[in-house]
Design an enzyme around this catalytic site. Sequence first.
Site, PDB file in Angstrom:
ATOM      1  N   SER A   1       0.860  -1.181   0.000  1.00  0.00           N
ATOM      2  CA  SER A   1       0.000   0.000   0.000  1.00  0.00           C
ATOM      3  C   SER A   1       0.895   1.229   0.000  1.00  0.00           C
ATOM      4  CB  SER A   1      -0.865   0.021   1.263  1.00  0.00           C
ATOM      5  OG  SER A   1      -1.447   1.307   1.446  1.00  0.00           O
TER       6      SER A   1
ATOM      7  N   TYR B   1      -1.518  -1.031  10.231  1.00  0.00           N
ATOM      8  CA  TYR B   1      -1.660  -1.412   8.818  1.00  0.00           C
ATOM      9  C   TYR B   1      -0.464  -0.891   8.011  1.00  0.00           C
ATOM     10  CZ  TYR B   1      -3.549  -1.220   4.030  1.00  0.00           C
ATOM     11  OH  TYR B   1      -3.728  -1.345   2.670  1.00  0.00           O
TER      12      TYR B   1
HETATM   13  N1  LIG Z   1      -8.799  -0.784  -1.314  1.00  0.00           N
HETATM   14  C1  LIG Z   1      -7.760   0.035  -1.242  1.00  0.00           C
HETATM   15  O1  LIG Z   1      -7.889   1.256  -1.363  1.00  0.00           O
HETATM   16  C2  LIG Z   1      -6.364  -0.513  -1.024  1.00  0.00           C
HETATM   17  C3  LIG Z   1      -5.300   0.388  -1.018  1.00  0.00           C
HETATM   18  C4  LIG Z   1      -4.008  -0.080  -0.829  1.00  0.00           C
HETATM   19  C5  LIG Z   1      -3.784  -1.431  -0.655  1.00  0.00           C
HETATM   20  N2  LIG Z   1      -4.837  -2.287  -0.656  1.00  0.00           N
HETATM   21  C6  LIG Z   1      -4.522  -3.710  -0.452  1.00  0.00           C
HETATM   22  O2  LIG Z   1      -5.055  -4.467  -1.521  1.00  0.00           O
HETATM   23  C7  LIG Z   1      -5.391  -5.780  -1.068  1.00  0.00           C
HETATM   24  C8  LIG Z   1      -6.838  -6.088  -1.412  1.00  0.00           C
HETATM   25  O3  LIG Z   1      -7.669  -5.139  -0.753  1.00  0.00           O
HETATM   26  P1  LIG Z   1      -9.206  -4.879  -1.138  1.00  0.00           P
HETATM   27  O4  LIG Z   1      -9.455  -3.452  -0.902  1.00  0.00           O
HETATM   28  O5  LIG Z   1      -9.525  -5.496  -2.431  1.00  0.00           O
HETATM   29  O6  LIG Z   1      -9.910  -5.646   0.088  1.00  0.00           O
HETATM   30  P2  LIG Z   1     -11.127  -6.657   0.167  1.00  0.00           P
HETATM   31  O7  LIG Z   1     -12.170  -6.400  -0.867  1.00  0.00           O
HETATM   32  O8  LIG Z   1     -11.522  -6.642   1.598  1.00  0.00           O
HETATM   33  O9  LIG Z   1     -10.446  -8.027  -0.208  1.00  0.00           O
HETATM   34  C9  LIG Z   1      -9.529  -8.637   0.635  1.00  0.00           C
HETATM   35  C10 LIG Z   1      -9.533 -10.114   0.331  1.00  0.00           C
HETATM   36  O10 LIG Z   1      -8.573 -10.729   1.191  1.00  0.00           O
HETATM   37  C11 LIG Z   1      -9.184 -11.848   1.814  1.00  0.00           C
HETATM   38  N3  LIG Z   1      -8.516 -12.136   3.076  1.00  0.00           N
HETATM   39  C12 LIG Z   1      -8.334 -11.323   4.149  1.00  0.00           C
HETATM   40  N4  LIG Z   1      -7.662 -11.976   5.097  1.00  0.00           N
HETATM   41  C13 LIG Z   1      -7.401 -13.226   4.612  1.00  0.00           C
HETATM   42  C14 LIG Z   1      -6.729 -14.362   5.110  1.00  0.00           C
HETATM   43  N5  LIG Z   1      -6.187 -14.360   6.328  1.00  0.00           N
HETATM   44  N6  LIG Z   1      -6.679 -15.471   4.345  1.00  0.00           N
HETATM   45  C15 LIG Z   1      -7.220 -15.492   3.102  1.00  0.00           C
HETATM   46  N7  LIG Z   1      -7.871 -14.444   2.578  1.00  0.00           N
HETATM   47  C16 LIG Z   1      -7.952 -13.325   3.315  1.00  0.00           C
HETATM   48  C17 LIG Z   1     -10.625 -11.451   1.949  1.00  0.00           C
HETATM   49  O11 LIG Z   1     -11.424 -12.608   2.142  1.00  0.00           O
HETATM   50  P3  LIG Z   1     -12.413 -12.716   3.418  1.00  0.00           P
HETATM   51  O12 LIG Z   1     -13.505 -11.711   3.139  1.00  0.00           O
HETATM   52  O13 LIG Z   1     -12.840 -14.110   3.358  1.00  0.00           O
HETATM   53  O14 LIG Z   1     -11.579 -12.357   4.627  1.00  0.00           O
HETATM   54  C18 LIG Z   1     -10.862 -10.786   0.599  1.00  0.00           C
HETATM   55  O15 LIG Z   1     -11.099 -11.753  -0.409  1.00  0.00           O
HETATM   56  C19 LIG Z   1      -5.110  -5.784   0.435  1.00  0.00           C
HETATM   57  O16 LIG Z   1      -3.834  -6.319   0.675  1.00  0.00           O
HETATM   58  C20 LIG Z   1      -5.157  -4.308   0.785  1.00  0.00           C
HETATM   59  O17 LIG Z   1      -4.420  -3.995   1.948  1.00  0.00           O
HETATM   60  C21 LIG Z   1      -6.112  -1.869  -0.823  1.00  0.00           C
END
Ligand SMILES: NC(=O)c1ccc[n+]([C@@H]2O[C@H](COP(=O)([O-])OP(=O)(O)OC[C@H]3O[C@@H](n4cnc5c(N)ncnc54)[C@H](OP(=O)(O)O)[C@@H]3O)[C@@H](O)[C@H]2O)c1
Length: 248
Positions: free
Chosen positions: A136, A151
């Site tokens: 991130s 985080y």
């Molecule tokens: N959205 C943003 O603005 C943003 C910005 C910077 C970085 N990111 C990074 O991008 C990545 C994806 O984020 P997102 O926004 O797409 O989030 P999201 O929609 O909440 O998706 C996260 C995914 O990770 C899974 N997950 C979480 N903990 C897990 C575990 N212990 N084992 C297996 N699966 C797990 C969740 O499944 P469950 O629902 O089953 O837990 C979900 O499928 C993350 O690493 C996040 O930190 C996001």
Amino acid sequence: MGTVVVTGSATGIGRAIALRLGAEHAVVVNAKDSVGEGRETADAIVASGGEAVFVQADVSTSRGAKEVISRGREALGPVTLLVNNAGATRAAELGDWDESHWHDMLNTNLLSAALTTQAFVSQLGGAEGAVVNVASARGLPGRARIGVAAYAAAKAGVISLTGALAQALAPQVSVNVVSPGFVNTRYFDRPDATDDDRARIEAWRTAVPIQRFVEPGEIADAVAFLLGNRGMTGANILADGGWTLTRD
Ligand SMILES: NC(=O)c1ccc[n+]([C@@H]2O[C@H](COP(=O)([O-])OP(=O)(O)OC[C@H]3O[C@@H](n4cnc5c(N)ncnc54)[C@H](OP(=O)(O)O)[C@@H]3O)[C@@H](O)[C@H]2O)c1
């Protein structure tokens, strides 16, 4: 071709990565709890003519990390590509910190990438491979804020881990990282958001130089590029719409 494991690919960015890679690779879709959405993502890849399987596993545990690799391999063949995308953001101000908050952030965002890469490497044999981690922009120096310190520290760890793995695994395996800024995902569209939350999100959105949040498909494009580029290892692609150029 070859099999790719995308951790945390039931929703959001991971789902976009899985769908994008499904055109060229067999895809192991994974989630911890979101079973319905995980199956749906795998079904969408199959419906477009690709190969995919859903594996429910908590990749922040050794057992879950090994399982997603071994069950993916059993179903779709040797895993030569890995995207460590699983992660979660939870905010907590200084006074609310406790062990559980810090363990949750470090395990979900950082330990998961370390353990899943270890399991991935152990089944690779002599094959060439590629790993892309999803960190991130919050993990970059100066971009952490106190409410998301755990985080941000975990994501800074993911960037550091990428460098260590890139050096250790070259030339057989490339290891790179993508650092997204604000991405258009469920985190910014919560049904329980208050008016204050909505105002804060709107302020973030207008502060980004591109005047919008980055789309999940744009992160997926950066991941696909890194997976296919054998000349790059240890690189960090910042995909933040220019947010880190601002003072916010
Ligand atoms: N959205 C943003 O603005 C943003 C910005 C910077 C970085 N990111 C990074 O991008 C990545 C994806 O984020 P997102 O926004 O797409 O989030 P999201 O929609 O909440 O998706 C996260 C995914 O990770 C899974 N997950 C979480 N903990 C897990 C575990 N212990 N084992 C297996 N699966 C797990 C969740 O499944 P469950 O629902 O089953 O837990 C979900 O499928 C993350 O690493 C996040 O930190 C996001």
